[in-house]
Design an enzyme around this catalytic site. Structure first.
Site, mmCIF file in Angstrom:
data_model
loop_
_atom_site.group_PDB
_atom_site.id
_atom_site.type_symbol
_atom_site.label_atom_id
_atom_site.label_comp_id
_atom_site.label_asym_id
_atom_site.label_seq_id
_atom_site.Cartn_x
_atom_site.Cartn_y
_atom_site.Cartn_z
ATOM 1 N N ASP A 275 32.455 37.719 38.218
ATOM 2 C CA ASP A 275 31.781 39.072 37.792
ATOM 3 C C ASP A 275 31.281 39.758 38.654
ATOM 4 O O ASP A 275 31.147 39.190 39.450
ATOM 5 C CB ASP A 275 31.273 38.927 36.406
ATOM 6 C CG ASP A 275 30.494 40.376 36.320
ATOM 7 O OD1 ASP A 275 30.739 40.678 35.898
ATOM 8 O OD2 ASP A 275 28.820 40.341 36.220
ATOM 9 N N GLU A 322 36.769 40.841 39.233
ATOM 10 C CA GLU A 322 36.172 42.475 38.277
ATOM 11 C C GLU A 322 35.991 43.178 39.518
ATOM 12 O O GLU A 322 34.718 43.072 39.907
ATOM 13 C CB GLU A 322 35.098 41.764 37.880
ATOM 14 C CG GLU A 322 34.984 42.563 36.891
ATOM 15 C CD GLU A 322 33.471 43.763 37.327
ATOM 16 O OE1 GLU A 322 34.029 44.655 37.546
ATOM 17 O OE2 GLU A 322 32.211 43.856 37.204
ATOM 18 N N ASP A 370 32.010 44.670 28.422
ATOM 19 C CA ASP A 370 30.585 46.483 27.757
ATOM 20 C C ASP A 370 31.007 47.660 28.208
ATOM 21 O O ASP A 370 30.520 48.381 27.941
ATOM 22 C CB ASP A 370 30.109 46.382 29.942
ATOM 23 C CG ASP A 370 29.271 45.031 30.594
ATOM 24 O OD1 ASP A 370 28.490 45.204 30.123
ATOM 25 O OD2 ASP A 370 29.589 44.899 31.548
#
Length: 476
Positions: A275, A322, A370
């Protein structure tokens, strides 16, 4: 599909038979990879990105039914089986007596002893025992002797031995149940993609036990915190509150913190999504006293030095970067230098004027944890924009009766070698299935769950046809 959001008899998805059934259905549908959220112990706001540890797993995932089959507990009655949201506090309270019973009936063996001697297990077990002793307060507010235990040469903990060993037991059971579940998925041709948050939470065993790796004051409090400047999700940026790494110390230490962390995660999963990858190039540094994320500065990180060291030690580690957001070109250069697969999210990149072909070494999503489900995202658009989006898809040959179906087909037809479609998009779910809204804390974030796999089971045949059509279906 988050593990916690799967059905179970006890209010929160876990490593039990319902998840095995999910894997059977996924294999039947032709999937070859399952992406999950971090399994680490949920911290502030029940967020998997504010965990109490980078290594430990949350005991919410322990299957009580499997414990009963082992003879460690009596069979637990169903609890919140049909609830469409996870009530974390209530579920934990219900489960605790059964976990305590299992601990009392458990007989340690050599494997357990070997597991317990891992440094992270000792650190985490002591940390959690002390945290519970201090009414679950952040370790920064503990008595000084307990707060500074990792800095001291010795502290008497004999009076807490049972509490510490209980935490070790929970992690051992989690490890065994996860190992069996992952093997079951792998045996059916499904790899599991884990998730590694870039930062760790301030209230974590990582920071408590290894504070030299972070920019903290003498009392252990962050001098600077992490976040991102104003972006798509927030006009004031996102102020995450995680402590910033002390990269100078980490370089001197040979990046031990990162190498041990990613090496362990790499053993637990088949693929690792990292991430906030951009922070390996530059990260947003906010003074801890700033109330928003607007006032900060970009600081360069030693990404190349870190990954050179990491991949030398772990050449087989498969990483997905990401790499979303407004990035400087150097982030992509760093990604491509190591041939990491990047990401494209349709909700961010959809252009009704036309979209070019994707490169092959890429991961395409309709949306992530998200984002809103693709259906509610589309329905929230103005009518003119919706028409333009449908016309764009029609020009490319997609004209089913559902926008979600057309976007899924478009994603599957991408040149990208990997495509991830969230469960809520496969099943055409709406806003109630949203997992997280960045920049907000608490309910309803991370609370969505499915009460049954019946709809997924009903769609498996249609999904397999689509995967066969685009030559993505795993062999039966």
């Amino acid at each position: 599909m988050p593990v916690a959001s799967l059905p179970s008899r006890h209010g929160c998805g876990g490593f039990g038979k319902e998840t095995y059934h999910f894997i059977d259905l996924a294999a039947q549908a032709g999937f070859s990879i399952w992406q999950i959220l971090p399994l680490n112990p949920l911290g502030y706001g029940n967020s998997p990105y504010q965990p109490y540890s980078s290594y430990a797993m949350d005991d919410l995932y322990i299957s009580l039914d499997l414990l009963a089959e082992q003879g460690l507990i009596r069979k637990a009655p169903s609890y919140r089986r049909r609830a469409e949201t996870i009530d974390y506090d209530a579920v934990r309270k219900f489960r605790e007596p059964y976990l305590q019973e299992a601990y009392r009936n458990f007989k340690p063996d050599l494997n357990y002893t070997t597991f317990s001697y891992q440094e992270w297990v000792r650190n985490y077990s002591v940390f959690m025992a002390l945290k519970k002793k201090n009414n679950k307060q952040c370790w920064l507010d503990w008595p000084k002797a307990e707060k500074d235990l990792p800095l001291a040469e010795k502290m008497e903990l004999k009076d807490m031995q049972e509490e510490i060993l209980y935490e070790v037991f929970l992690q051992y059971i989690l490890f065994l149940q996860w190992k069996d579940l992952k093997q079951y998925a792998n045996d059916r041709g499904i790899e599991i993609m884990g998730d590694c948050p870039f930062y760790v939470g301030i209230d974590s065993a990582d920071v408590w036990a290894s504070r030299k790796n972070f920019l903290l004051d003498d009392d252990g409090r962050p001098i600077f915190i992490a976040g991102v400047p104003p972006d798509y999700f927030s006009a004031t940026g996102q102020r995450w509150g995680n402590p910033i790494y002390d990269w100078d110390y980490m370089k001197e230490d040979g990046f031990t913190f990162w190498i041990e962390r990613l090496s362990y995660i790499g053993k637990m999963f088949d693929v690792v999504r990292v991430d906030h990858f951009r922070a390996f190039d530059t990260y947003w540094k906010i003074k801890a006293t700033c109330p928003t994320a607007i006032d900060g500065e970009w600081i360069e990180a030693p990404g190349y030095e870190l990954f050179d060291t990491l991949l030398k030690a772990n050449p087989e580690l498969e990483i997905v970067a990401e790499d979303l957001g407004d990035l400087r070109p150097e982030v992509l250069t760093l990604r491509d230098h190591y041939n990491f697969r990047g990401m494209r999210v349709i909700q961010f990149s959809f252009d009704p004027a036309g979209m070019g072909p994707d490169k092959e070494h890429l991961l395409v999503y309709t949306g992530t944890h998200d984002n809103e489900p693709i259906l509610s995202w589309y329905r929230a658009k103005p009518a003119a924009e919706r028409r333009a989006m449908r016309e764009c898809l029609r020009r490319m040959g997609y004209h089913k009766n559902s926008f979600a179906s057309d976007v899924i087909d478009y994603s599957l037809d991408s040149n990208a070698d990997m495509v991830i479609i969230p469960m809520f998009d496969w099943l055409h779910m709406g806003r109630n299935a949203r997992l997280n809204k960045p920049g907000t804390v608490g309910a309803p974030n991370w609370m969505w769950r499915m009460t049954s796999l019946s709809l997924f089971a009903k769609e498996c045949g249609n999904i397999r046809k689509e995967l066969i059509r685009c030559e993505r279906a795993a062999a039966e």
